[in-house]
Design an enzyme around this catalytic site. Structure first.
Site, PDB file in Angstrom:
ATOM      1  N   GLY A 105      43.021  48.925  32.868  1.00  0.00           N
ATOM      2  CA  GLY A 105      42.642  47.893  33.836  1.00  0.00           C
ATOM      3  C   GLY A 105      42.740  48.395  35.260  1.00  0.00           C
ATOM      4  O   GLY A 105      43.737  48.990  35.647  1.00  0.00           O
ATOM      5  N   VAL A 137      49.039  46.652  37.141  1.00  0.00           N
ATOM      6  CA  VAL A 137      49.390  45.357  37.735  1.00  0.00           C
ATOM      7  C   VAL A 137      50.541  44.714  36.962  1.00  0.00           C
ATOM      8  O   VAL A 137      51.233  43.850  37.488  1.00  0.00           O
ATOM      9  CB  VAL A 137      48.192  44.381  37.764  1.00  0.00           C
ATOM     10  N   ASP A 138      50.742  45.144  35.724  1.00  0.00           N
ATOM     11  CA  ASP A 138      51.798  44.543  34.902  1.00  0.00           C
ATOM     12  C   ASP A 138      53.205  44.957  35.334  1.00  0.00           C
ATOM     13  O   ASP A 138      54.190  44.362  34.906  1.00  0.00           O
ATOM     14  CB  ASP A 138      51.589  44.901  33.419  1.00  0.00           C
ATOM     15  N   MET A 190      48.081  36.859  35.079  1.00  0.00           N
ATOM     16  CA  MET A 190      48.150  37.942  34.106  1.00  0.00           C
ATOM     17  C   MET A 190      49.595  38.355  33.809  1.00  0.00           C
ATOM     18  O   MET A 190      50.530  37.910  34.465  1.00  0.00           O
ATOM     19  CB  MET A 190      47.361  39.142  34.619  1.00  0.00           C
ATOM     20  N   ARG A 238      50.803  40.460  30.204  1.00  0.00           N
ATOM     21  CA  ARG A 238      50.761  40.228  28.770  1.00  0.00           C
ATOM     22  C   ARG A 238      52.155  40.063  28.172  1.00  0.00           C
ATOM     23  O   ARG A 238      52.432  39.103  27.484  1.00  0.00           O
ATOM     24  CB  ARG A 238      50.031  41.396  28.102  1.00  0.00           C
ATOM     25  N   TYR A 247      40.369  38.228  36.697  1.00  0.00           N
ATOM     26  CA  TYR A 247      40.140  39.461  37.452  1.00  0.00           C
ATOM     27  C   TYR A 247      40.253  39.273  38.968  1.00  0.00           C
ATOM     28  O   TYR A 247      40.444  40.252  39.693  1.00  0.00           O
ATOM     29  CB  TYR A 247      38.748  40.031  37.144  1.00  0.00           C
ATOM     30  N   LEU A 248      40.077  38.039  39.433  1.00  0.00           N
ATOM     31  CA  LEU A 248      40.182  37.811  40.877  1.00  0.00           C
ATOM     32  C   LEU A 248      41.513  38.337  41.419  1.00  0.00           C
ATOM     33  O   LEU A 248      41.567  38.872  42.529  1.00  0.00           O
ATOM     34  CB  LEU A 248      40.062  36.314  41.201  1.00  0.00           C
ATOM     35  N   GLN A 249      42.582  38.167  40.633  1.00  0.00           N
ATOM     36  CA  GLN A 249      43.900  38.537  41.120  1.00  0.00           C
ATOM     37  C   GLN A 249      44.087  40.049  41.244  1.00  0.00           C
ATOM     38  O   GLN A 249      44.754  40.514  42.149  1.00  0.00           O
ATOM     39  CB  GLN A 249      44.996  37.932  40.246  1.00  0.00           C
TER      40      GLN A 249
END
Lengths: 421, 421
Positions: free
Chosen positions: A13, A143-144, A190, A192, A297-299
């Site tokens: 991602g 991003v996670d 987001m 997971r 996806y905006l974030q």
């Protein structure tokens, strides 16, 4: 030692700042032409190497490369493609080494998360076994924020800033109209398996009673009764209730609140739909008017409101990766290390890849409040520095950010045999 | 004429810049103390007047009032509360006049959309009938951009900028990963009956082939076959397809693609869920991997990326409303008039309320491309100037925008009788 070329690829991602890392790699390599020849970038990530689609970054102007620092998403293309184990598909690894050899590539920079750290380690090990040793350096990105060793992962700070600001703004909206309109607002974000991004929503609350009033983490089992009671008491007390929910929110038994039923190439479940699930509970059980948003996806692409700290760190790990390569390092990752002082500071140190690959860093329990529905002071202290500073992209006369589109000239192929991915 | 006080109220859905209009009203009134006494603001909009909850804005510092210009949502609270007709509930109007009379209020500034223009007109007419004439000035505000007479409505330009940028950023994300991951991305945006906001997504496309590839307007009947064919051909040609869908997208027979089944106080249906509906179609019929986002309140509260043009205009209509009141105008609205020249320019002119109340301005058909799935050059020429310029709020050390929270001191009540709303 003859001068080798480098290969850089984006994996998994993409983020608002992964191109800032690419910028760090390419600009730094250009400053060390004695040591590093060309930097080739994989067209669409590692499959660009398998297909021998190597973007020749030397064809891009200094200006274009500099503009990568303020351009979101993957400028060279990224992919979700996990190399199989050597036992399962030896041909893939042999192909990679063949392509690297054909293009005199001695440095492998892989910009990704946990899965790609694993790939990076394997390339390092197998290339040595196969008689063409390659220095493999992993550049952290996710991003996670679930990579171990590093204090945080580039990409996370900007999502965190986006989520904190969006939570704050939407909360002001709800608060100002709750007397006669929406009383419950849910923002799905987001993350997971780790609640880092949801936790960032908590930064929006600057004083007691401020939104968000509830955060749902994957780490804390969802309890419907407790949740609804808290929603109700919050509405009774403040007139409205704002919830930030991780897409990974799950029940005690590990089943997700919302499971779209699809899986991606890594076998991960494709999630989405926690917010409408929660909204339905609120409506059915409490009857409150609700609204919900799903940033998706905006974030992770919101470069327009990137964290300046994040941009600097993303660039720094790219730069450090090249410097480590020049120093002869192998199977390492430049990690961000937080200073001990009260004032936030950070440095880059190398971390061994075998301690990083496939290890997922969860939120420490003490970053979550005791009741499991918010962040603690320790959580706030950790998160707050990561969203500091604004780093705005330049804007054109048309009111849009000026994001660069590269020429992406492919290097001439040297291998006749095609490889189908 | 004895000096009268003013009443200002925010109505309906709030925006990123409605407080900039409040700022324009209050700052301008403060500059004309010879003509206007205090400015009272309705606590939670018009119901603040009904309940005699009048916020005394003179208790707010000049600094706080100035900060309204960069603070989103409704600083005084807004409401969805439509006054009934005089026949249905005369008591409401009598109560309003009673409250205005008790507080020596001679100016009524109502900051809202079509519904509140109607209320504003009624107040003007009925107050005269009831022997306490009030000058009622409507201040335009609606993200839906559907007010007639004015070239555009304050609030719209900032949503448009947010949607255009978000579309562009998410599209770069999808494009960079479409080789192995998501191929279809859908962004659902607001706009119940008019496609202005969805149209703004079209600004993200700067050259042929750029996303968004499809825009779904409420004005154009949704044709599933045509839609799926276009999605498929776009994926085949570009590798990915980005769709911006209005929440008001509807079939030929006027039924909405997604209808949550709820209605608000104005009898409008609460929409939401077009994106997942479309995503399911794409998955079932074409099998492509999809993602979708629903921006919801995030889009209309996104002061962090407000259009500078919008902020200026929002302030200007607030300022002009006060100036018109001082000039003795009644039942008017300051409208934004676009200059004729090639370079974008605008002025403020008064528009008669009876031509505005309850009239909904749709997108002209020629702003939509011939195939009905995008914007035309005329549409782009109209929209582009409205998102020009950035007007960033100040940020604190914690990385968050510094939005003001007012003290909201209520004026002492003068009427013994309570009014239950």
């Amino acid at each position: 030692m003859a001068k080798k070329n480098a290969f850089y690829a984006q994996s998994g991602g993409v983020t608002a700042v992964i191109n800032a890392s690419a910028c760090g790699v390419i600009e730094t390599a250009r400053q060390h032409k004695k040591h590093i020849g060309k930097v080739y970038a994989g067209n669409n990530g590692i499959i660009g190497a398998l297909r021998e689609e190597l973007i020749d970054t030397s064809k891009e102007s200094a200006q274009s490369i500099a503009a990568l620092k303020h351009t979101p998403a993957g400028a060279f293309g990224s992919c979700r493609y996990k190399l199989k184990s050597l036992d399962e598909n030896r041909a893939e690894y042999e192909r990679l080494i063949e392509v690297f050899k054909a293009h005199n590539i001695g440095y492998f920079f892989y910009n990704g998360g946990g899965d790609s750290a694993d790939t990076c380690l394997k390339i390092s090990q197998l290339s040595a076994t196969m008689g063409y040793p390659i220095q493999a350096i992993h550049i952290p990105k996710t991003v996670d924020n679930d990579l171990p060793f590093t204090d945080n992962s580039p990409g996370f700070g900007s999502v965190a800033k986006y989520v904190a600001i969006s939570t704050k703004e939407a909360s002001l909206d709800v608060k100002s109209m709750c007397e006669t309109s929406t009383k419950v607002f849910i923002l799905e974000v987001m993350g997971r398996h780790a609640g880092w991004i949801a936790a960032a929503g908590g930064l929006a609350a600057e004083k007691d009673g401020d939104a968000p009033h509830i955060i749902l983490f994957p780490e804390i089992a969802f309890n419907k009764d407790k949740f609804l009671k808290r929603v109700n008491s919050t509405v009774k007390k403040h007139g409205y209730c704002v919830i930030v929910a991780s897409e990974g929110a799950q029940y005690e038994d590990g089943s997700f609140l919302a499971d779209a039923g699809n899986t991606d190439a890594f076998g991960h479940k494709q999630l989405g739909g926690v917010a409408p699930t929660l909204a339905t509970m609120v409506k059915d059980e409490l009857g409150y008017k609700y609204h919900w948003a799903l940033a998706d996806y905006l974030q992770r692409s919101a470069r327009h409101i990137a964290s300046a700290t994040d941009v600097e760190q993303a660039y720094a790990v790219g730069k450090a990766a090249v410097e480590m390569a020049i120093e002869g390092k192998n199977a390492v990752m430049p990690a961000i290390i937080r200073g001990k002082g009260k004032k936030y500071s950070w440095t880059i140190q190398e971390a061994p890849l075998d301690q990083i690959a496939n290890v997922e860093k969860m939120m420490p329990r003490n970053y979550i409040s005791k009741d499991g529905l918010g962040i603690s002071e320790a959580g706030r202290r950790y998160l707050e520095p990561l969203i500091q500073g604004e780093n705005y992209p330049p804007y054109g006369k048309n009111g849009l950010p000026e994001y660069v589109q590269l020429k992406k000239v492919l290097a001439e192929k040297k291998i006749e045999k095609k490889f189908v991915v």
